[in-house]
Write a protein that holds these residues in place. Structure first.
Motif, PDB file in Angstrom:
ATOM      1  N   CYS A 512     -20.405 -34.238   0.632  1.00  0.00           N
ATOM      2  CA  CYS A 512     -20.135 -33.191  -0.341  1.00  0.00           C
ATOM      3  C   CYS A 512     -21.298 -32.208  -0.337  1.00  0.00           C
ATOM      4  CB  CYS A 512     -19.963 -33.809  -1.729  1.00  0.00           C
ATOM      5  SG  CYS A 512     -19.583 -32.601  -3.015  1.00  0.00           S
ATOM      6  N   LEU A 513     -21.013 -30.930  -0.462  1.00  0.00           N
ATOM      7  CA  LEU A 513     -22.056 -29.920  -0.322  1.00  0.00           C
ATOM      8  C   LEU A 513     -23.170 -30.077  -1.355  1.00  0.00           C
ATOM      9  CD1 LEU A 513     -20.213 -26.650   0.693  1.00  0.00           C
ATOM     10  CD2 LEU A 513     -21.159 -28.453   2.099  1.00  0.00           C
ATOM     11  N   PRO A 539     -16.498 -27.428  -1.195  1.00  0.00           N
ATOM     12  CA  PRO A 539     -17.415 -26.276  -1.160  1.00  0.00           C
ATOM     13  C   PRO A 539     -17.988 -25.951  -2.528  1.00  0.00           C
ATOM     14  CG  PRO A 539     -15.126 -25.568  -0.999  1.00  0.00           C
ATOM     15  CD  PRO A 539     -15.118 -27.056  -0.856  1.00  0.00           C
ATOM     16  N   THR A 540     -19.225 -25.567  -2.518  1.00  0.00           N
ATOM     17  CA  THR A 540     -19.905 -25.121  -3.735  1.00  0.00           C
ATOM     18  C   THR A 540     -21.094 -24.271  -3.313  1.00  0.00           C
ATOM     19  OG1 THR A 540     -20.887 -25.830  -5.814  1.00  0.00           O
ATOM     20  CG2 THR A 540     -21.425 -27.124  -3.870  1.00  0.00           C
ATOM     21  N   GLU A 563     -22.859 -32.648  15.600  1.00  0.00           N
ATOM     22  CA  GLU A 563     -21.597 -31.945  15.374  1.00  0.00           C
ATOM     23  C   GLU A 563     -21.441 -31.711  13.876  1.00  0.00           C
ATOM     24  OE1 GLU A 563     -16.758 -32.266  16.145  1.00  0.00           O
ATOM     25  OE2 GLU A 563     -18.133 -33.707  17.060  1.00  0.00           O
ATOM     26  N   ILE A 564     -21.151 -30.470  13.500  1.00  0.00           N
ATOM     27  CA  ILE A 564     -21.007 -30.091  12.094  1.00  0.00           C
ATOM     28  C   ILE A 564     -19.610 -29.523  11.897  1.00  0.00           C
ATOM     29  CG2 ILE A 564     -21.916 -28.670  10.233  1.00  0.00           C
ATOM     30  CD1 ILE A 564     -24.571 -28.576  11.799  1.00  0.00           C
ATOM     31  N   LYS A 565     -18.845 -30.115  10.974  1.00  0.00           N
ATOM     32  CA  LYS A 565     -17.498 -29.654  10.643  1.00  0.00           C
ATOM     33  C   LYS A 565     -17.527 -29.066   9.232  1.00  0.00           C
ATOM     34  CE  LYS A 565     -15.500 -33.490  13.284  1.00  0.00           C
ATOM     35  NZ  LYS A 565     -14.600 -34.662  13.223  1.00  0.00           N
ATOM     36  N   CYS A 566     -17.062 -27.857   9.096  1.00  0.00           N
ATOM     37  CA  CYS A 566     -17.136 -27.169   7.807  1.00  0.00           C
ATOM     38  C   CYS A 566     -15.741 -26.951   7.233  1.00  0.00           C
ATOM     39  CB  CYS A 566     -17.835 -25.815   7.957  1.00  0.00           C
ATOM     40  SG  CYS A 566     -19.434 -25.900   8.773  1.00  0.00           S
ATOM     41  N   CYS A 567     -15.564 -27.306   5.980  1.00  0.00           N
ATOM     42  CA  CYS A 567     -14.330 -26.961   5.297  1.00  0.00           C
ATOM     43  C   CYS A 567     -14.386 -25.475   4.918  1.00  0.00           C
ATOM     44  CB  CYS A 567     -14.136 -27.828   4.057  1.00  0.00           C
ATOM     45  SG  CYS A 567     -15.402 -27.563   2.785  1.00  0.00           S
ATOM     46  N   CYS A 568     -13.306 -24.974   4.351  1.00  0.00           N
ATOM     47  CA  CYS A 568     -13.293 -23.571   3.932  1.00  0.00           C
ATOM     48  C   CYS A 568     -14.392 -23.313   2.902  1.00  0.00           C
ATOM     49  CB  CYS A 568     -11.926 -23.208   3.349  1.00  0.00           C
ATOM     50  SG  CYS A 568     -10.604 -23.221   4.568  1.00  0.00           S
ATOM     51  N   LYS A 569     -15.069 -22.190   3.023  1.00  0.00           N
ATOM     52  CA  LYS A 569     -16.150 -21.758   2.147  1.00  0.00           C
ATOM     53  C   LYS A 569     -17.432 -22.574   2.322  1.00  0.00           C
ATOM     54  CE  LYS A 569     -13.001 -20.067  -1.448  1.00  0.00           C
ATOM     55  NZ  LYS A 569     -12.656 -20.101  -2.896  1.00  0.00           N
ATOM     56  N   TYR A 598     -12.024 -17.939   7.842  1.00  0.00           N
ATOM     57  CA  TYR A 598     -12.143 -16.743   8.668  1.00  0.00           C
ATOM     58  C   TYR A 598     -13.367 -15.907   8.292  1.00  0.00           C
ATOM     59  CZ  TYR A 598      -7.453 -17.717  10.371  1.00  0.00           C
ATOM     60  OH  TYR A 598      -6.376 -18.299  10.972  1.00  0.00           O
ATOM     61  N   VAL A 599     -14.350 -16.555   7.670  1.00  0.00           N
ATOM     62  CA  VAL A 599     -15.553 -15.839   7.262  1.00  0.00           C
ATOM     63  C   VAL A 599     -16.394 -15.465   8.480  1.00  0.00           C
ATOM     64  CG1 VAL A 599     -17.666 -15.998   5.904  1.00  0.00           C
ATOM     65  CG2 VAL A 599     -15.539 -17.008   5.046  1.00  0.00           C
TER      66      VAL A 599
END
Length: 633
Positions: A512-513, A539-540, A563-569, A598-599
């Motif tokens: 968790c962020l 995201p936060t 390896e880094i996987k990012c959720c939206c935001k 799409y950032v």
């Protein structure tokens, strides 16, 4: 080399070079003039073959070949397909004129038109369709598309089109009736080969072959497997009747070696047949048994027959929502894979005895339920290499809130274990053996609460966490969920330092962020970590400066893959993490960054990463945006 000098004077070397270039140019021209004209081999081909060649060209390109020679002037008319678009002509009159000339001389099988008409353009499509739809023209494919045509200017399709369609249908029927019956070659194959073919079909389709002929009436019975679901039948009674007859028809020398059943009863008082079916196949040397009962209340669960406990041929067993009755004699000498899901047992001692009575068991999966009569699950096996444990609520979703979950737990004693997967969301007490082999890959999927049990004593939460993490501290591969990650972070911050995971080589974690800031503390406990996969969730806003983090030992000595996987935001946090690893990992060989939103764009991300001050001398970079288009450097 050609030397250029200032002024108008030219050196002898430059003059020599110019003379050489002039001689080469004249020689090349002379060779072109003297070269004999190549023989036109294509024009000598027969007309049918030429039409086949032109068929693969667009209509516009095929028509252009008419200017090559007198031989090619009309060859394009032999093409049986015409694809025209009015927008490709100078004006509509040129388009209609070309269509008129072409249709008069050609014999079309396929006509495709795309037409864009203006207000005063003449109507010609009705005549064209009428011309090609005549019976003697034998048109097979017609595609007419009008673009931006008002309702008033629509052209009418001719009657000949509908007549042509009816004649074509009648001719097809006549042709089918006149065709001689093909020889049945499959029926001449031996029974063993036909049974192999039918085994590739679903049971429902294989049974349908019994109506083909007398030869096929019983061939489906040679298939040593039955895969049936009650919802594929009109009602439950039809399903029961069919399965009873099928099992009776199987001869002992060709017993049903593979049985898969998915059963859903229409009513609670539907007849009980599962016990009888399992008993039948268990006595006839079944090898693969998979029985799943859907949405069955506890009081209507069907019992497993005692004959199954003594089935010496069984290799695979899956039981879902059935009742296992007690027995003092269990012998499954060949069973290697067992799945026990949401069943009810007489008591926990029987389940322990049942598992230990499988001397070659390798793959064990148990999904518990709160009313299964097992408070402490004990797995004692010298052969199990893969163990999956899960938990599902009972018949009432609120029932587990009233159940004494404090004493639910597991005890594992499997020295050959290589893979351990926890997906238990409710069980509150996880009882682990004091030793887990370093070769075990541990997947902690959904554990929410942890307690530790030894000698009848339940320890406090602090002791629980310390004992739990100590048990898994020697593993080499570890996959942890977001919940376990929070447990680790809580342990780091408020209890005591984590035990050292000195043998850990691969770590995959959902983070968790809000907990990202504790990542260096976790990495400090993994001094020999080689690969890490981080999945950022929830995201936060992160206010901490990731670049100011301490640098753990693994980044300086052993870390090679990130390896880094990012959720939206979460893309910006992912970029900060990538920068942190890039600027501090001495031996990093590969960095992978993935994101869903799409950032960011792949190219810009790649440029930003390349602009970093990399600590490693050589590192491969891969970035994947939402379109999953890989960009590698």
């Amino acid at each position: 080399p050609i030397l250029l000098h200032r002024g108008n004077q030219r050196s002898p070397e430059s003059m020599t070079v110019e003379r050489v270039l002039m001689m080469e140019e004249s020689k090349a021209k002379r060779m072109c003039y003297e070269r004999p004209a190549r023989e036109d081999m294509i024009s000598k081909l027969p007309d049918p073959l030429m039409s086949q060649i032109l068929f693969y060209l667009p209509t516009k390109e095929a028509v252009k070949t008419s200017v090559l020679s007198h031989r090619w002037e009309t060859l394009w008319l032999l093409v049986s397909e015409l694809d025209l678009n009015s927008s490709e002509f100078p004006d509509y009159n040129a388009f209609s004129g070309f269509g008129d000339r072409f249709l008069e001389k050609s014999c079309l099988r396929k006509l495709k038109l795309k037409i864009l008409k203006r207000k005063n353009d003449k109507s010609c499509v009705t005549w064209w369709v009428d011309f090609v739809a005549r019976p003697r023209r034998k048109l097979k494919h017609l595609d007419v598309e009008y673009l931006y045509v008002s309702r008033k200017r629509l052209e009418v399709m001719p009657i000949s089109l509908s007549c042509s369609m009816e004649e074509s249908k009648e001719k097809e029927k006549e042709t089918c009736q006149e065709l001689p019956s093909r020889r049945d070659m499959i029926s001449n194959l031996p029974d063993s080969l036909i049974s192999q073919m039918l085994s590739c079909l679903p049971t429902k389709e294989a049974v349908r072959t019994s109506v083909l002929s007398t030869r096929w009436k019983t061939l489906w019975l040679l298939v040593p497997s039955l895969r049936l679901a009650s919802h594929d039948f009109p009602d439950y009674n039809s399903f029961v009747s069919f399965l009873d007859k099928s099992l009776d028809l199987y001869r002992e020398e060709n017993s049903c070696l593979h049985l898969e059943l998915v059963i859903r009863k229409d009513y609670d008082d539907d007849q009980c047949c599962v016990t009888h079916w399992i008993d039948h196949v268990a006595r006839h040397k079944v090898k693969h048994l998979d029985v799943e009962c859907i949405l069955v209340k506890r009081e209507f669960l069907e019992a497993v027959p005692l004959s199954l406990y003594l089935c010496e041929s069984l290799l695979y067993l899956r039981l879902h929502r059935v009742l296992l009755v007690g027995s003092e004699s269990v012998s499954l000498p060949r069973l290697k894979t067992m799945r026990l899901e949401q069943n009810v047992y007489p008591h926990e001692a029987f389940l322990q005895f049942f598992i230990s009575s499988c001397p070659v068991l390798e793959d064990l999966s148990i999904v518990r339920k709160d009313d299964d009569n097992v408070k402490v699950l004990r797995v004692h096996s010298q052969t199990v290499t893969s163990l999956t444990l899960g938990f599902e609520p009972g018949d009432g979703h609120m029932l587990y809130h009233y159940f004494d979950r404090e004493i639910l737990g597991i005890y594992i004693d499997s020295p050959r274990l290589k893979y351990l997967n926890f997906s238990d969301d409710v069980s509150k007490c996880h009882i682990l053996s004091s030793f887990i082999s370093p070769s075990v890959k541990v997947h902690l999927g959904g554990v929410r609460y942890m307690s530790y049990y030894s000698g009848g004593v339940v320890f406090s939460n602090q002791q629980v966490a310390s004992s739990f993490f100590s048990c898994i501290s020697r593993v080499k591969d570890l996959v942890i969920s977001e919940t376990i990650m929070k447990q680790l972070i809580y342990f780091c911050m408020k209890v005591e330092p984590l035990p050292q995971f000195c043998d850990l080589s691969y770590l995959e974690a959902k983070v968790c962020l809000v907990d990202v800031e504790m990542l260096p503390a976790l990495l400090e406990s993994c001094p020999n970590l080689n690969s890490i996969v981080l999945d950022l969730t929830r995201p936060t806003i992160i206010t901490e400066q990731i670049t100011a983090w301490a640098v753990p030992q693994c980044l300086l000595l052993s870390l090679e893959f990130v390896e880094i996987k990012c959720c939206c935001k979460a893309e910006l946090v992912g970029m900060k993490l990538a920068k942190y690893f890039a600027e501090n990992s001495v031996f990093l060989k590969k960095l992978v960054l993935r994101w869903r939103g799409y950032v960011l764009e792949e190219d810009s991300v790649l440029r930003d990463l390349l602009a970093l001050s990399w600590r490693s001398s050589t590192c491969q970079i891969e970035v994947y945006g939402p379109l999953k288009r890989p960009v590698r450097v």
